[in-house]
Design an enzyme around this catalytic site. Structure first.
Site, short mmCIF file in Angstrom:
data_model
loop_
_atom_site.label_atom_id
_atom_site.label_comp_id
_atom_site.label_asym_id
_atom_site.label_seq_id
_atom_site.Cartn_x
_atom_site.Cartn_y
_atom_site.Cartn_z
N ASP A 87 1.26 -1.29 0.04
CA ASP A 87 0.10 -0.30 -0.13
C ASP A 87 1.03 1.37 -0.46
O ASP A 87 2.02 1.12 0.53
CB ASP A 87 -0.79 -0.25 0.89
CG ASP A 87 -1.99 1.25 1.29
OD1 ASP A 87 -1.89 1.76 0.02
OD2 ASP A 87 -2.41 1.53 2.05
N ASP A 122 -2.35 7.53 -3.48
CA ASP A 122 -3.71 8.25 -4.00
C ASP A 122 -4.22 9.63 -3.16
O ASP A 122 -3.12 9.55 -1.82
CB ASP A 122 -5.05 7.36 -3.73
CG ASP A 122 -4.66 6.50 -3.59
OD1 ASP A 122 -4.07 6.10 -2.29
OD2 ASP A 122 -6.31 5.82 -2.96
N CYS A 274 -14.47 -22.55 18.42
CA CYS A 274 -14.03 -22.26 17.63
C CYS A 274 -12.96 -23.90 17.73
O CYS A 274 -12.37 -24.51 19.17
CB CYS A 274 -12.63 -21.81 17.27
SG CYS A 274 -11.28 -21.38 15.94
N CYS A 276 -9.89 -24.33 15.56
CA CYS A 276 -8.31 -24.33 15.73
C CYS A 276 -7.78 -24.74 16.08
O CYS A 276 -8.08 -25.11 17.56
CB CYS A 276 -8.61 -23.12 15.14
SG CYS A 276 -8.02 -22.03 16.86
N CYS A 279 -7.28 -22.94 19.58
CA CYS A 279 -8.48 -23.72 20.50
C CYS A 279 -8.70 -24.66 20.92
O CYS A 279 -9.15 -24.92 21.91
CB CYS A 279 -9.82 -22.51 19.83
SG CYS A 279 -9.83 -21.51 19.49
ZN LIG Z 1 -9.48 -20.79 17.41
#
Ligand SMILES: [Zn+2]
Length: 540
Positions: A87, A122, A274, A276, A279
């Site tokens: 960016d 920009d 969750c 993942c 977790c």
């Molecule tokens: Zn998680």
């Protein structure tokens, strides 16, 4: 550099964009790397999260590490050999006023550090700005966009052409259509922080679609600053292909835990909703006991896992043609998102034109929200613009929908038809049997098996808006076509009398005769015989 589209649903696309460091698949989330503070180092992002692309800020790099980076190149400096997007520092202009680099310096610098996707410097439109000032940002950005051709020396870097205009949609349209004429490979839309902070997603819908309508559709569109997974479905459905997320780390530092439907404060969590790896291994109590920096790292990683898994879910939904269903699910995660999805109604014509015609799956209709779907809009348009009833048909016979589809295969319709045929004999050609059904309205018998008119499931009882929509479609159909008579078999339980009222009014307006009888859920023979007799009478 090419963008090849593999699959589409609504305005969403799964695409492959070629860069000098390999192909990236969209929709794609690029985690933001702040070279000064790295909660998760780029190498870990690549090895453990499978990130193929990251985004970092050329202005910050230039200000703090210019010589080292030019010497080492961006990829070695940040220890990542995937695709880098940079960016330009435009956001810093927005926040801190003028940035102490020229646009020429920023273009040169991005070439020197060998970035893969680069952004011109920009001039962002701020949210609180006047229209006059917003016009200035559009003009300045265009001036810088035109300069690029004169400054750049390499052709292997993909350049991003940002669209400005903020909340002034006419300026967004102007900005998009002008910058779209220049040879950029990617476009970007700034989503001002207030939109995200105040959840102004309906405004965002207008901004994105205004940009889409005026940009070349064959180029990817990056939505700046939209890194929360709970809004990915909306932005992707509207045709945004690339996202950046600083949010995963910013939220983690504030100890906020992202889910695909919102954000929770970590200290409110009794359980991790969750699965993942982090977790799964930990619980909130053990994480609370960790040193702060460890906890923040863990939260940042969880936030990223959540973001990536939502992206994969969306991509799978695109492949299956079920993105709308997924979008409705997410819309019910937050009232502001639901408001935005309701607001899509305003753009249903454009959604219809841009959405693929044939999909693989049946459709689920949960409520009147589904009336915005391209398939519903398309059926209405095709019926009114391309369809003609059989020539010899004088009487339009309207039967209510049944649970089984195609409707003519249901026992209810077979029973009704048996009596109509018995009564009419060789005059059968004078009647045209159609079904009235939510959400489509009138479905002529001969079109029943056209996708998706038999391939959908619908939640009943119908809501008031759905009933009203179907009543309007029936009325519109009667007025447009040239039947001499209409015979309605009504089902009061389902339609609350609204269909009968609409038919009666339409017939009166059209000056044709109208008769009706009722059935209840039993569709008993007595009622159907009477109905067949009524139809016969209209013909004699
Ligand atoms: Zn998680």
């Amino acid at each position: 550099m090419s963008f090849e589209i593999r699959d589409r649903d609504l305005l969403a696309r799964i695409g492959k964009f070629e860069t000098k460091r390999g192909i990236i698949e969209t929709p794609l989330l690029l985690p933001v790397i702040n070279p000064n503070v790295q909660l998760i180092p780029p190498r870990i992002l690549q090895e453990e999260f499978g990130c193929r692309a990251l985004i970092t800020n050329a202005y910050i790099l230039k200000t703090h590490f210019e010589d080292e980076i030019i010497e080492q190149g961006l990829h070695d400096f940040l220890d990542f050999n995937g695709v880098f997007m940079t960016d330009s520092g435009a956001y810093q202009i927005l926040v801190y006023g003028d940035v102490e680099v020229t646009s020429e310096e920023i273009v040169r610098f991005q070439e020197e550090i060998d970035t893969d996707i680069a952004t011109i410097l920009d001039v962002p439109t701020s949210w609180t700005t006047s229209k006059q000032q917003a016009q200035r940002t559009v003009n300045e950005t265009m001036r810088k966009a035109r300069e690029l051709a004169k400054i750049k020396t390499r052709d292997d870097i993909a350049w991003v052409g940002p669209v400005q205009g903020g909340q002034y949609l006419d300026l967004v349209a102007q900005s998009a259509s002008e910058i779209g004429k220049l040879p950029f490979q990617i476009h970007a839309l700034g989503s001002p922080t207030p939109i995200m902070e105040q959840y102004l997603f309906d405004v965002l819908v207008d901004m994105i679609l205004t940009a889409k309508k005026n940009l070349p559709l064959e180029r990817p569109l990056h939505l700046f600053g939209a890194g929360h997974p709970f809004m990915f479905a909306l932005a992707i459905a509207l045709g945004c292909d690339l996202f950046d997320s600083a949010a995963y780390a910013l939220y983690a530092r504030e100890e906020r835990y992202m889910t695909e439907y919102g954000t929770t404060r970590f200290d409110k969590l009794e359980y991790f909703p969750c699965s993942c790896p982090l977790c799964n291994k930990n619980d909130p109590q053990s994480v609370a006991a960790m040193p702060k920096i460890e906890r923040q790292k863990l939260l940042a990683q969880h936030n990223l896992y959540t973001s990536f898994s939502e992206l994969r879910r969306i991509k799978q939904a695109i492949m299956e043609g079920r993105l709308w269903e997924h979008l409705e699910l997410r819309a019910h995660g937050h009232p502001a998102l639901l408001k935005a999805v309701k607001h899509l109604k305003k753009h249903s014509g454009y959604l219809e034109k841009q959405s693929p015609v044939t999909k693989k799956s049946g459709l689920f209709f949960f409520s009147s929200l589904g009336l915005t779907r391209p398939e519903v809009v398309r059926h209405r348009e095709r019926l009114l613009e391309r369809y003609l009833p059989p020539k010899e048909a004088e009487v339009l016979v309207l039967l209510p929908q049944t649970r089984k589809k195609p409707f003519s295969k249901s026992w209810e319709h077979r029973r009704a038809l048996k009596y109509i045929q018995q009564n009419l004999g060789d005059k059968m050609g004078k009647v045209h049997v159609c079904t009235y059904a939510a959400p489509f309205g009138v479905i002529p018998r001969e079109l029943e098996e056209v996708y998706p008119l038999s391939q959908y499931e619908l939640a009943t009882p119908l809501d008031a808006e759905m009933i009203e929509y179907v009543a309007k479609r029936i009325s519109e159909y009667i007025i447009t076509m040239n039947y001499k008579k209409v015979a309605l078999l009504r089902n009061i339980e389902m339609w609350k009398g609204k269909i009968a009222t609409a038919c009666r009014r339409a017939c009166k307006k059209k000056k044709i005769s109208f008769t009706m009888l009722s059935v209840d859920q039993s569709w008993n023979e007595r009622m159907l015989k009477d109905f067949a007799a009524v139809i016969q009478k209209t013909l004699s």
